[in-house]
Write a protein that holds these residues in place. Structure first.
Motif, mmCIF file in Angstrom:
data_model
loop_
_atom_site.group_PDB
_atom_site.id
_atom_site.type_symbol
_atom_site.label_atom_id
_atom_site.label_comp_id
_atom_site.label_asym_id
_atom_site.label_seq_id
_atom_site.Cartn_x
_atom_site.Cartn_y
_atom_site.Cartn_z
ATOM 1 N N PRO A 27 47.837 -96.898 34.206
ATOM 2 C CA PRO A 27 48.261 -95.492 34.302
ATOM 3 C C PRO A 27 47.866 -94.947 35.666
ATOM 4 O O PRO A 27 46.911 -95.428 36.268
ATOM 5 C CB PRO A 27 47.446 -94.786 33.214
ATOM 6 C CG PRO A 27 47.013 -95.854 32.287
ATOM 7 C CD PRO A 27 46.907 -97.114 33.095
ATOM 8 N N VAL A 56 50.958 -98.519 30.493
ATOM 9 C CA VAL A 56 50.757 -97.340 29.657
ATOM 10 C C VAL A 56 50.688 -96.119 30.565
ATOM 11 O O VAL A 56 50.189 -96.218 31.673
ATOM 12 C CB VAL A 56 49.429 -97.465 28.872
ATOM 13 C CG1 VAL A 56 49.101 -96.163 28.148
ATOM 14 C CG2 VAL A 56 49.508 -98.622 27.897
ATOM 15 N N GLU A 57 51.208 -95.018 30.095
ATOM 16 C CA GLU A 57 51.063 -93.787 30.882
ATOM 17 C C GLU A 57 50.797 -92.618 29.939
ATOM 18 O O GLU A 57 51.660 -92.266 29.122
ATOM 19 C CB GLU A 57 52.322 -93.510 31.691
ATOM 20 C CG GLU A 57 52.158 -92.417 32.726
ATOM 21 C CD GLU A 57 51.394 -92.909 33.940
ATOM 22 O OE1 GLU A 57 51.858 -93.795 34.642
ATOM 23 O OE2 GLU A 57 50.266 -92.402 34.156
ATOM 24 N N PRO A 58 49.631 -92.018 30.032
ATOM 25 C CA PRO A 58 49.425 -90.796 29.262
ATOM 26 C C PRO A 58 50.280 -89.710 29.905
ATOM 27 O O PRO A 58 50.169 -89.491 31.102
ATOM 28 C CB PRO A 58 47.934 -90.508 29.425
ATOM 29 C CG PRO A 58 47.522 -91.249 30.637
ATOM 30 C CD PRO A 58 48.481 -92.389 30.851
ATOM 31 N N TYR A 78 51.098 -90.948 24.701
ATOM 32 C CA TYR A 78 51.078 -92.185 25.472
ATOM 33 C C TYR A 78 52.459 -92.807 25.553
ATOM 34 O O TYR A 78 53.048 -93.148 24.532
ATOM 35 C CB TYR A 78 50.132 -93.199 24.835
ATOM 36 C CG TYR A 78 48.691 -92.996 25.224
ATOM 37 C CD1 TYR A 78 48.267 -93.261 26.524
ATOM 38 C CD2 TYR A 78 47.750 -92.552 24.309
ATOM 39 C CE1 TYR A 78 46.954 -93.076 26.894
ATOM 40 C CE2 TYR A 78 46.428 -92.374 24.669
ATOM 41 C CZ TYR A 78 46.033 -92.637 25.966
ATOM 42 O OH TYR A 78 44.732 -92.463 26.326
ATOM 43 N N TYR A 80 54.647 -96.060 26.900
ATOM 44 C CA TYR A 80 54.534 -97.414 27.410
ATOM 45 C C TYR A 80 55.801 -97.647 28.208
ATOM 46 O O TYR A 80 56.904 -97.533 27.682
ATOM 47 C CB TYR A 80 54.413 -98.438 26.275
ATOM 48 C CG TYR A 80 54.041 -99.805 26.791
ATOM 49 C CD1 TYR A 80 52.714 -100.191 26.864
ATOM 50 C CD2 TYR A 80 55.005 -100.684 27.252
ATOM 51 C CE1 TYR A 80 52.357 -101.426 27.368
ATOM 52 C CE2 TYR A 80 54.655 -101.917 27.767
ATOM 53 C CZ TYR A 80 53.326 -102.292 27.822
ATOM 54 O OH TYR A 80 52.973 -103.512 28.332
ATOM 55 N N GLN B 26 42.104 -96.024 28.382
ATOM 56 C CA GLN B 26 42.941 -96.046 29.576
ATOM 57 C C GLN B 26 42.217 -95.369 30.736
ATOM 58 O O GLN B 26 41.359 -94.529 30.530
ATOM 59 C CB GLN B 26 44.254 -95.300 29.304
ATOM 60 C CG GLN B 26 45.086 -95.879 28.183
ATOM 61 C CD GLN B 26 45.563 -97.280 28.477
ATOM 62 O OE1 GLN B 26 45.789 -97.632 29.622
ATOM 63 N NE2 GLN B 26 45.684 -98.105 27.440
#
Lengths: 1008, 1008
Positions: A27, A56-58, A78, A80, B26
């Motif tokens: 991320p 993954v990216e919040p 979250y 993906y 994360q």
């Protein structure tokens, strides 16, 4: 097997995508609204270098915060994110395999690719693709990225964005994200809520209630400047980091309610410009670096081929081309088409397929076309194995040049014969209107059907056009969605060609939930059996019928019925190949929400049919259509029920927030919502309307009782724009205003006027009916027109960001349909005078002309005779209702048998006075009996007409005058030598012609 | 097996730590300097809730940027962060297993736990632990977190922070991070450099050259305020996010060179305060929530027990307690102790162990103690199986009360006997100086050694104290590092007790690189064999000897020798249990760097011995000490060579940057380095010194030739503070200044003075020798003292942030040692006048008193007689050199046999005049012969003394006067009735006493 934990789902996805060769990424360390913003996507998709990445990216979307009160909607969730550049050729299949890797079996669910055209104005990025639905829940965004940072992408990237929480929610069968098990139970109990719930509430509170608008604005400015400074020094990533920071700051400000409409556009413009500059700099930087990333593992795939025999071996062994009529099949296999594109494609196939075969001189016994979301099909029964032969007579040189004096053929004739490929002996003499020529009868023998089809089919496919088309591979072909296979058979033989890097073959694919299995098609005839075995319903009508029948049955089972909704039915029909309808329920508690809200949520977000009882009252059920069979239908139903529960919870949340305070209290918030920079806020506009109410009510001649109603309604008219429900679902504007007004105890008429002042919202929409509603609707539109024209924002070409064409049309429709006699010039003046900027005479005229143009277009759309319309509009365009009346009158008159003589009479009066100045009529000086008679007739006619008399009345009186006109022209020499006599006679005729003034200009009529 | 790719290392670590039950987390979406800042660490470590977590964190440290020119130092690197709360009892072992999971076999490397006490002032956090070295490379930070956000942690968390790049670098055997394979080669080629190198250069350029200081400062202020606002609304996470953003902004400003020394302190204070407020709010929030996280999988472990028999079964079957003398062994097994703590513990054991056994009345034949980094050992040979018996006579009631008239025992006596546990018949009569009493002879039989040791050993261990101690588990015990096992044997029997939640047993552990295998110890005698088999050298002296021998051998092999470095040798001796010395080389190119730089890098960063040739010139080798045997020594050597290469590359980078411009050009930069807010920048201070040079040179009586040298040196004195080398290695300040000055062609004397002006840097350091160096050193210190005292920043209690005690001591040492006669009051005045703020008379006096106090302390440290020191200082404290001379003089005099009479003579003169006002002496009015004689003697004495005559000269002349003094007091009545006579005689005596003025106050002497 127990469902995977949240963290294990991530690990399985990492493992899966790493096996596909993806870089596993982290991320970003800046708050992003989506994984797309991560430079691993937004920058790496630029330019020719290949790139496979997964991470993954919040994702932070302040606006989506619900204080943790919603089961699956949060300001942080979250994602993906996967990027595959270039398209590997099978991204959907890879994606579905990845779902299986985390334990989602497509056979046990309803997984659907539903059109979604993604766009990020701030990032200057867009693409076409789908939302992927799992049992009605959107779990993934799947996009073929066409543009980023304002730059065209070459190659195109595939972007797959999973919503992890929703996937795990479904996997673990939880009711809310907060209950998701983060850990494998073997490692103890820890839920998503344990980790995030408190923070979620806090972030929401901060974004909505606490953030300091001024400080954040200042910071935005600093960061924007830093981005520029960095870029001036060639620093791409630092510059981009600041773009991302600006973007988050904007989102914060927006959630705080600090950004008005126009301001928003300004911010977007700034962010887009920043992103574009960064993208340009990055692209140039990579170019200068010589595109160092060149991983062969990420190379574009070779041509796709789907045959039962190896590529390159030509025909199947033992297959010979048919020499007798045989069936022809073309199946264009695509990734899921948008519903509208299925219709468009089908219509084009229906027109183009017969034309194709005709042009190719290929006869057939019958021809059918089909379209489903995944295949476009042309099927010809008993197609000729060869083209019919062609015989054409080609004209050659003139006879006199073709034969010499001895009657022998000249070189010219011999050359002509050679050129046409015929023997000289076959030349003939023919006689044309231009004289005698030699001619050749040229016979073209028909070529084999396979050959000509192989040549023609690429062009045929290319001829199918879509409103929005996309590229996906190096072929550069644009289509609605990627073409992944092509079946092209003539009898048992493959018609060989290549289009969009796909080689035609003899293998189709089955139903998506069955894993799209390869289906070798031995011959066209076998195709329908193969489709039938998959349960695929090729015929659109049949799909529709099945849906309607099943839907009604399921509704009836609970004593309900389905409200008519042709659009939804049409859409749903095009979303599935094998429709299976299911009924889900929801808590009757939700029925407390306004019906429009529920229906909008079901229809728009979920493509569900609502169910109502015999009295039209909603029942706590919905009906959805699955693509597939009945296996695990209960699980699919359960999933859909979960989704609608979350959706309704969201709506209930808004409703709760909105109804906690009176509608009026939302008004101040409108001051932060810019209508237009020069024209002030939406509150200003609202107040302007309220101030104009008395004038408009008076102009409309409405009774005194309308005034207080209209005034109150105007006061509240725009208030619902600030309610959360409307912010969330714009289509409910007015609907919610009416609803909330009634809740607050406002009179029905006020509530109705609030609702009606938005009408018509689109072509074909209802029109206001109540007096106050009509008055406000007109005012609102005239206000927009006057103000925005004065601000120099009149629509240009196709651009009409403020919807002024629709506004003008609305004015026309209301006046015409509600039969309101209103001179728009009169109505416009007070509105124009109320604007905060001067509205010049020219601008007022331009507005009136603009409305007149809408009126004209609208009338012509009604298939009214063009000349009649023009004749009336020439005089009455500023009063649409009267114009309609006049047109109706005139249409009747032009049908009369004596019309041409009447028109002729009138025309004579007009024509002779054309180009003459206006002369004063001196009746006393008229001496000839015929002129005196005409004058008398005119006088009577003119006296009998009132201002409100329209074309019909005028023509009626004029018809009575025609004898006098006829006699006048017979007996009287208008152009007398005596100037005074002449001018007086002309004046008389001018007066007669003037009877049409303000009613019609008959000179526009055919036959005038 | 091929080395893992970068991304696979992360995946293996995720898998490993997930198996231990960790939450996989994360990276944070805000730029962090370290994973510690992630709320998953900094907040979750607060309070009692358990928490296991593991995650990657890209760590941004602008200051560490090298424009990608260094092989492993970057502004961005990836940390892998693990938090285990509470301590699972075996975190080091888990960590080592995790290294094995990524392919690092401890047998093939040198893995070391080297003391590192971690502190983050901004986060208000600290802990004790280690850097973990892999073949000399720091790859991990391993910390027992004691405090965070200013709050004590209960329980303590274990924090493990891997430096991923360095680990993969070693694994893949690459020379630079840029060459690291990010992907498994099966998925193609992509290096770390492909991904990050360009961005690294850009970020460095932005941070160092482009960032807008003013904008970032303003943003810091906005964000600080937002943090406060959020917290006022109880929003912990939003508030914390802003702390993190502030922290990054600070780091950016710092890297840009925008933060001065005092300003830095201010920023730290602000950040610490913010963090503390957040931490307090978070802790309170969790309390109010009732500490919801309670995962039993993360519960604290039960007592640790290391025996060959199951816990709870007591003694080993068949083992009986010795009844004859047997050996006693106590081994306290610990995680790696800091080198200094090994020494401290050993010294305490040597003193405490004999005392313990003595106090317990347990005889033994011999007693030895050992200490290594992992074990503290007490071994007693032939310890008595029981305590010796004790016989005490206890005094009871007086005899008269103990017996009644009949001579029978009274109730009092009977009660006494019962209380003492003796039979009444055993009571005895004893006679004391107070009379006759009854007494009981009480015999205490010795108890078994095992019993008393079991009771005493916990206290014995607790008695070992360390400068810095830490807690690690629920026992609350504080020790240098965690105690993980205890072997306590008496013969074959375990002495059972529990300390720090560790149960004593009979299982020791072997050498770390062998996996610390369990070593069952059958009896104390077997212990040494077991240690020997592991190659563990218990004896510190032996370890040292082995190191020295091997080191010298390896140096000699390349024709070199090891420069004396006792401190380094002592440290290294305490870092290993089984020393194996290796020699590594580096490119001779690096020898172009100044020797001090190379040695500092080798010594301080790597604990390497430098190697020099017979002329003292460095050779391109280093010598390192490995913990373990010779297996894979080549690999270990290779690793160490890589490390030093990177280190030297870093130094070369600084050197290159620094020497690219003249030293003088660094001066302007000093203007941004605040010395102290009120006292201006370091440049101001530098210029102040330059301005004061003439005055000081004059006061010191140095020749005219010194002036230009001192002036030039003063001009450049502080310039090197702005060089990158000194910014990086502060200890090189002055060294680099000298070096760079010489490179710039400055005269030797100037260069030397630049260097010397920093001397002495610490107690025991060299002192300046050249005149200019002396002048500047004095000026620099006096300037600091005058200015900072005036600014109200004099040291208080233990706080002395500006090192003013050291400065004052430096002044004293320079003057005394270089024998410079300088009146500090005189010297201080021009310095005080040059300050930018007023320095009052009181402040000047305070400075002089402060220096005098340092002088006193320094003199007393030399073991000089206290009274002599006080006597001289009473008069000469403002001139240290003269004070030393005076003391020397006086010390000689007090040794004389006639000293008491001389002192007595002088004392008579002083005593009688005490409390009297000063009278004018009228010699002509003296009439008595004795008084006239005394006057004559005084006159002669006074005339013979000059100002520069010190105590010795004065005493010499006074000694000659003593007969006159004696006679005067014999013959003359001082207190004559005639006031005039009396006052004149007192005046005479005052004059005599006055001979000591400015030299000594003899009344301070013993015997006065």
């Amino acid at each position: 097997m127990a469902a995977l934990s949240f963290q294990d789902v991530i690990m399985r996805l990492h493992e899966f995508w790493a096996r596909q060769g993806c870089v596993l990424w982290q991320p970003y360390n800046i708050q992003l609204g989506a994984g797309t913003g991560n430079p691993a996507t937004l920058l790496r998709v630029l330019g020719p270098e290949p790139w496979y990445v997964a991470y993954v990216e919040p994702s932070i979307r302040p606006d989506d915060g619900r204080y943790a009160e919603n089961p699956n909607r949060m300001q942080m969730f979250y994602q993906y994110q996967v990027i595959l550049k270039p398209d590997p050729g099978n991204p959907q299949e890879l994606y579905l395999q990845s779902l299986q890797a985390v334990g989602i079996d497509p056979r046990e669910h309803d997984i659907r690719f539903v059109e979604d055209n993604w766009e990020s104005p701030a990032l200057g990025a867009w693409g076409l693709g789908w939302e992927v639905w799992l049992d009605g829940q959107e779990i993934t965004q799947f996009t073929y990225f066409q543009q980023a940072g304002g730059l065209e992408l070459e190659p195109v990237s595939v972007e797959i964005t999973y919503g992890l929480e929703r996937i795990v929610l479904a996997l673990q069968g939880k009711d809310a994200v907060w209950d998701i098990d983060w850990l494998d139970p073997a490692n103890g109990k820890l839920t998503y809520g344990d980790i995030f719930r408190r923070a979620e509430v806090e972030h929401c509170t901060y974004y909505f209630d606490v953030a300091d608008v001024e400080g954040l604005r200042r910071t935005y400015d600093v960061y924007e400047q830093e981005s520029r400074r960095a870029l001036e020094h060639g620093l791409v990533i630092p510059a981009y980091d600041y773009v991302l920071k600006c973007s988050h700051l904007f989102n914060e400000l927006d959630a705080r309610g600090a950004i008005g409409v126009t301001e928003r556009a300004g911010y977007f413009r700034r962010m887009r410009a920043m992103t574009r500059n960064v993208a340009l700099a990055y692209a140039e930087q990579r170019r200068q670096m010589g595109y160092p990333i060149d991983n062969p593992a990420w190379a574009a795939p070779a041509l796709a081929s789907h045959t039962t025999f190896p590529q390159g071996e030509g025909e199947r062994p033992g297959i010979v081309l048919p020499t007798e009529p045989a069936d022809f099949l073309l199946e264009i296999g695509v990734e899921e088409l948008p519903a509208g594109d299925v219709d468009d494609a089908l219509a084009q196939l229906r027109a183009a397929a017969p034309k194709l075969l005709g042009d190719l001189r290929l006869d057939c016994q019958s021809l059918v076309t089909y379209a489903t979301p995944r295949r476009l099909v042309v099927y010809a029964h008993r197609l000729a194995p060869r083209q019919t032969d062609l015989e054409r007579t080609v004209q050659g040189p003139p006879a006199r040049a073709a034969f010499d004096a001895d009657g022998n053929l000249t070189q010219a004739a011999i050359g002509f014969a050679r050129k046409q490929g015929v023997d000289v002996s076959a030349l003939q003499r023919i006689t044309t209107k231009d004289g005698e020529y030699v001619a050749a009868v040229v016979r073209t023998a028909g070529r084999p059907a396979v050959d000509v089809l192989a040549e023609a089919l690429p062009g045929f496919i290319a001829g199918i056009r879509f409103d929005k088309a996309m590229r996906w591979n190096a072929s550069g072909v644009a289509f609605s969605r990627p073409i992944r296979w092509i079946v092209a058979l003539f009898g048992p033989a493959v018609i060989p060609f290549t289009y969009a890097n796909v080689v035609s073959g003899n293998v189709s694919r089955g139903l998506r939930p069955y894993g799209s299995p390869d289906l070798p098609i031995e011959s066209p005839a076998a195709y329908f059996k193969a489709m039938g075995e998959q349960g695929i319903v090729l015929d659109q009508d049949e799909r529709r019928t099945r849906i309607v029948e099943q839907t009604h049955t399921l509704a009836a089972e609970v004593g309900g019925r389905i409200p008519e909704d042709a659009d939804l039915l049409a859409e749903v029909t095009n979303l599935v190949e094998r429709p299976t309808v299911l009924r889900g329920g929801f808590s009757p508690d939700h029925l407390a929400l306004p019906r429009e809200v529920l229906v909008t949520v079901m229809r728009k977000h979920q493509r569900y049919f609502a169910v109502e009882d015999e009295h039209g009252k909603l029942l706590p059920y919905f009906i959805a259509v699955r693509n597939g069979d009945r296996q695990h239908l209960d699980q699919v139903t359960h999933g859909n029920e979960h989704v609608i529960r979350a959706r309704f919870a969201d709506a209930a949340y808004f409703y709760r927030k909105d109804t906690a305070r009176p509608l009026e209290s939302f008004l101040p918030r409108l001051s932060t919502l810019t209508f237009q920079e020069k024209l002030g806020s939406v509150l200003d506009k609202n107040n302007r309307l309220a101030g104009l109410v008395p004038a408009m009510v008076a102009l409309l001649g409405m009774g005194e009782h309308v005034l207080p109603v209209a005034r109150r309604a105007a006061h509240l008219a725009k208030a619902d724009l600030a309610t959360q429900m409307v912010v969330e679902m714009t289509s409910l504007q007015g609907v919610m205003g009416r609803h909330y007004a009634l809740l607050n105890g406002e009179p029905e008429a006020v509530a109705e006027a609030i609702y009606e002042h938005w009408l018509p919202r689109s072509a074909g929409d209802a029109l206001p009916r109540t007096p106050a509603g009509i008055a406000l609707a007109l005012l609102d539109r005239l206000d927009s027109l006057a103000g925005l024209f004065a601000a120099g924002l009149e629509p240009r070409a196709t651009a009409d960001p403020y919807g002024l064409r629709r506004a003008a049309l609305g004015v026309v429709q209301i006046l015409a349909t509600r039969q309101i006699d209103l001179d728009l010039a009169e109505a416009l003046d007070p509105v124009a005078n109320a604007q905060p900027i001067p509205v010049s005479t020219e601008v007022r005229a331009a507005v009136l002309d603009f409305i007149a143009a809408r009126l004209r277009a609208w009338l012509l759309d009604l298939d009214l005779p063009h000349d009649v319309v023009e004749a009336v509009l020439a005089e009455q365009s500023r009063n649409p209702y009267r114009a309609v009346q006049g047109i109706d009158d005139l249409r009747e008159w032009v049908k009369r048998e004596d019309w041409s003589s009447i028109l002729d009479s009138f025309a004579r009066c007009v024509r002779i006075t054309r180009g003459q100045p206006a002369y004063p009529l001196r009746p006393e000086a008229l001496s000839e009996p015929a002129e005196r008679d005409l004058y008398t007739a005119y006088r009577r006619a003119a006296d009998s007409l009132t201002l409100s008399d329209n074309v019909g009345a005028m023509l009626a009186v004029f018809a009575g005058m025609t004898p006098a006109v006829t006699r006048f022209f017979e007996d009287v020499l208008v152009m007398d030598e005596d100037q005074a006599v002449r001018e007086n006679r002309l004046a008389l005729l001018q007066a007669v012609a003037g009877l049409a003034a303000g009613r019609a200009d008959f000179s526009k009529l055919v036959g005038f």
